[in-house]
Every structure is written in C-alpha cells, then in structure tokens.
Motif scaffolding. Structure first.
Motif, short mmCIF file in Angstrom:
data_model
loop_
_atom_site.label_atom_id
_atom_site.label_comp_id
_atom_site.label_asym_id
_atom_site.label_seq_id
_atom_site.Cartn_x
_atom_site.Cartn_y
_atom_site.Cartn_z
N ALA A 88 104.26 29.46 -23.34
CA ALA A 88 104.77 29.59 -22.06
C ALA A 88 103.56 29.48 -20.68
CB ALA A 88 106.00 30.39 -21.61
N GLU A 89 103.58 28.73 -20.24
CA GLU A 89 101.97 28.94 -19.77
C GLU A 89 102.25 29.98 -18.08
OE1 GLU A 89 99.16 25.69 -20.04
OE2 GLU A 89 101.31 24.14 -19.58
N GLY A 90 100.88 29.97 -17.58
CA GLY A 90 101.27 30.95 -16.24
C GLY A 90 102.44 32.35 -16.37
N ILE A 91 102.28 33.04 -17.45
CA ILE A 91 102.22 33.71 -17.07
C ILE A 91 102.27 35.21 -16.73
CG2 ILE A 91 103.36 36.02 -18.71
CD1 ILE A 91 104.47 33.48 -18.78
N GLU A 92 102.71 35.82 -15.38
CA GLU A 92 101.57 36.47 -14.32
C GLU A 92 102.19 37.83 -14.28
OE1 GLU A 92 101.33 34.44 -11.13
OE2 GLU A 92 99.63 33.03 -11.49
N SER A 93 103.65 38.20 -14.94
CA SER A 93 104.56 39.56 -14.64
C SER A 93 105.12 40.11 -15.53
CB SER A 93 105.36 39.06 -13.36
OG SER A 93 106.30 37.97 -13.80
N GLU A 94 105.53 40.95 -15.97
CA GLU A 94 106.14 41.89 -16.38
C GLU A 94 107.67 41.27 -16.90
OE1 GLU A 94 105.26 43.51 -19.27
OE2 GLU A 94 102.93 44.26 -19.33
N LYS A 95 108.25 41.24 -16.06
CA LYS A 95 109.45 40.63 -15.77
C LYS A 95 109.44 39.01 -16.42
CE LYS A 95 112.67 39.06 -12.08
NZ LYS A 95 113.23 38.79 -10.31
N GLN A 96 108.48 38.20 -16.09
CA GLN A 96 108.24 37.48 -17.40
C GLN A 96 108.82 36.97 -18.74
OE1 GLN A 96 105.29 35.53 -14.93
NE2 GLN A 96 106.53 34.24 -13.24
N ALA B 94 118.18 28.38 -18.18
CA ALA B 94 118.19 27.74 -18.98
C ALA B 94 117.85 26.73 -19.49
CB ALA B 94 120.19 27.05 -18.37
N ILE B 95 117.01 25.89 -18.56
CA ILE B 95 115.79 25.24 -19.11
C ILE B 95 115.31 25.40 -20.10
CG2 ILE B 95 113.69 23.54 -18.30
CD1 ILE B 95 115.37 23.18 -15.84
N ILE B 96 114.23 26.66 -19.89
CA ILE B 96 113.47 27.20 -21.35
C ILE B 96 114.09 27.77 -22.48
CG2 ILE B 96 112.39 29.52 -21.65
CD1 ILE B 96 111.63 29.42 -18.00
N ASN B 97 115.46 28.50 -21.93
CA ASN B 97 116.57 28.71 -23.56
C ASN B 97 116.59 27.24 -24.58
OD1 ASN B 97 117.30 31.06 -23.75
ND2 ASN B 97 117.24 31.21 -21.49
N PHE C 219 108.01 25.87 -14.45
CA PHE C 219 109.25 26.59 -14.96
C PHE C 219 109.45 27.91 -14.75
CE2 PHE C 219 109.50 22.54 -16.97
CZ PHE C 219 110.54 21.22 -16.10
N ILE C 220 108.19 27.99 -15.25
CA ILE C 220 107.88 29.76 -15.34
C ILE C 220 108.58 30.48 -14.39
CG2 ILE C 220 106.41 31.34 -16.44
CD1 ILE C 220 107.66 30.00 -18.29
N SER C 221 108.03 29.83 -13.29
CA SER C 221 107.63 30.62 -11.83
C SER C 221 109.08 30.87 -11.13
CB SER C 221 107.11 29.55 -9.98
OG SER C 221 107.41 28.58 -10.61
N ASP C 222 109.96 29.94 -11.61
CA ASP C 222 111.00 30.63 -11.55
C ASP C 222 111.99 31.55 -11.92
OD1 ASP C 222 111.50 28.50 -10.20
OD2 ASP C 222 112.16 26.54 -12.30
#
Length: 265
Positions: free
Chosen positions: A221-229, A203-206, A190-193
């Motif tokens: 939240a898993e797999g966080i790789e960027s400041e944007k995320q 919307a799903i994450i919210n 979900f995070i990659s989206d």
C-alpha cells in the motif's frame, strides 16, 4: 517555470546537460512488512536539483521525457545507478532486501532493453530476486502478447516484477491472469479514502488484497501517512506499506541507519 522548459527538444538537451553536471540524484524510500515490522526494501526515486533551491518533481519531467528519447537516456542512468547501489549495499553492508526501480513502458519497448538489462545483471552480479522492476498499467496500451513475452524474459533473469499505481490505468483482471507478477502496489488515491471512512474505498482495498494475495502476490500500500490507515490495512491482510509513516525518501548515505535499525524482510 516557463512552459518552454518542457518542450521536448529543449527538455532532452536539459536532461543530457543535467546528467553531465550530475544534477540528478537517487533517493530511496523504505518499504516495511506490516506484520513483522521488518524492512522489505527500498524504492529508488529520482530527484532533479536543477538550480540551488530549485528541485524539479519527477511527476513533471518524467512524463515530458517520455515523449522523447530523453527517457531512454535517463532511465538507463536510473537503472544502473540503482543496481550499483544495491550491489554496494549487498557487498559492503550485508543488505538482503529488495531494490525497486521504476521503468517506463518506452524503455521496455526499446529493442535492446533486454540485452542491456542482462548486461547490467552480469556486470554487477547482484543476488537473484533482489531487483524489482516497477511498471505501470500504461504498458498494456500496446501489444499485450509482446509485452507479456518481454516480462517473462525479465522474470527469467531472476528479476521481480511489480505493477505500480494499480487501479488507475488500463489493466484488466484478464490481462493480469497472464502477467508474471510478483508485487502489486495499491495506488495512494485509494489509501487516502481510509482517512475519510469511505466504505467503498475500504471495500476496494479488501477486494484487491483478497484476490491477489491468494495468488501469492505481495501487496504494497502506497502513501501511508497515518496510524489510522495502517490499522485498517492490518485488518485487510495487506503485506507491506510505503509512505511517510514508515519513512521519507532518503539519500544513499542515510540508508545505512535504516539497515541497522530494521533487519531486512
């Protein structure tokens, strides 16, 4: 690698041999609170150094091990090693964060899992609510009432319970209503989206954060790789992150620097 390596009988022998030869090692990936930027704790992750320059991914050997009793032997080693590490950090380094350990549904269904867990808690005398067991939604495949009963007993020992990879398995909101849940981890798929600007993914994450945070459940939240995320997650009210942006999995000896630079919780 040769497919025969992962045949159940052969794999079980290789895992027993690997334990004897000390080819397994636990690494620890940090988790951070989004608002305070403090260290929440670590997730223990197993690594198999099969031969020089050959590391076998747990995503490969864990599912195979679950088809035999090998997961019971390996899972027991992982659990005790992580608890022993946590005790050392608490006693010698002043660590007051959380240690998360993945536990297979196969382990939890084993008749002596609760007594063995109680033995480890008594042996190491770790602080309450600093050990967290991570389970996946696959646990709901079997008798849901029996599962909830076991998890209630685990919770009663002062152990936190986390639902890993949420949204990828068999859980339903009705089941989770009865579930003694402390933490929920949003799967990295979900995070990659978030990098693509996918509105449905956001919307799903919210929705996940909104529903479960109202129940007092910590959301990671898993797999966080960027400041944007990270920026998007801040707006949702998500509690914590885990991923390469916060730090890669580290061997035990390298974790002390993380304690010093980042006060726990």
């Amino acid at each position: 690698m040769n497919k025969s390596f992962f045949k159940p009988v052969q794999l079980q022998k290789k895992i027993l041999s690997a334990l004897h030869l000390q080819q397994f090692e636990l690494y620890y990936q940090p988790q951070f609170n989004i608002k305070t930027k403090t260290l929440r704790g670590f997730e223990a992750l197993i690594r198999w150094h099969y031969k020089p320059h050959i590391w076998i991914s747990p995503s490969v050997f864990i599912p195979a091990a679950e088809k035999t009793n090998a997961i019971l032997i390996l899972g027991r080693w992982i659990l005790e090693t992580a608890i022993a590490t946590l005790k050392y950090w608490q006693s010698c380094l002043g660590f007051d964060g959380i240690m998360s350990v993945n536990v297979s549904p196969v382990q939890i269904r084993k008749y002596n899992f609760l007594s063995d867990l109680a033995y480890l808690m008594d042996k190491y005398q770790i602080q309450k609510n600093t050990l967290e067991l991570e389970i996946t939604e696959n646990i709901f495949i079997s008798d849901i009432h029996a599962t909830v009963k076991v998890l209630d007993q685990i919770h009663g020992m002062g152990i936190l319970i986390s639902l890993d990879d949420f949204g990828t398995g068999y859980a339903s909101l009705r089941y989770l209503h009865f579930f003694p849940l402390d933490t929920l981890k949003i799967d990295k798929s979900f995070i990659s989206d978030l990098n693509t600007g996918n509105s449905i993914g956001c919307a799903i994450i919210n929705a996940i954060v909104s529903v479960f945070s109202q129940a007092g459940i910590t959301i990671i939240a898993e797999g966080i790789e960027s400041e944007k995320q990270l920026d998007i997650l801040k707006k949702t009210g998500c509690n914590c992150i885990q991923g390469f942006l916060g730090g890669k999995p580290l061997p035990k000896k390298n974790c002390e620097d993380v304690f010093i630079k980042n006060p726990s919780r």
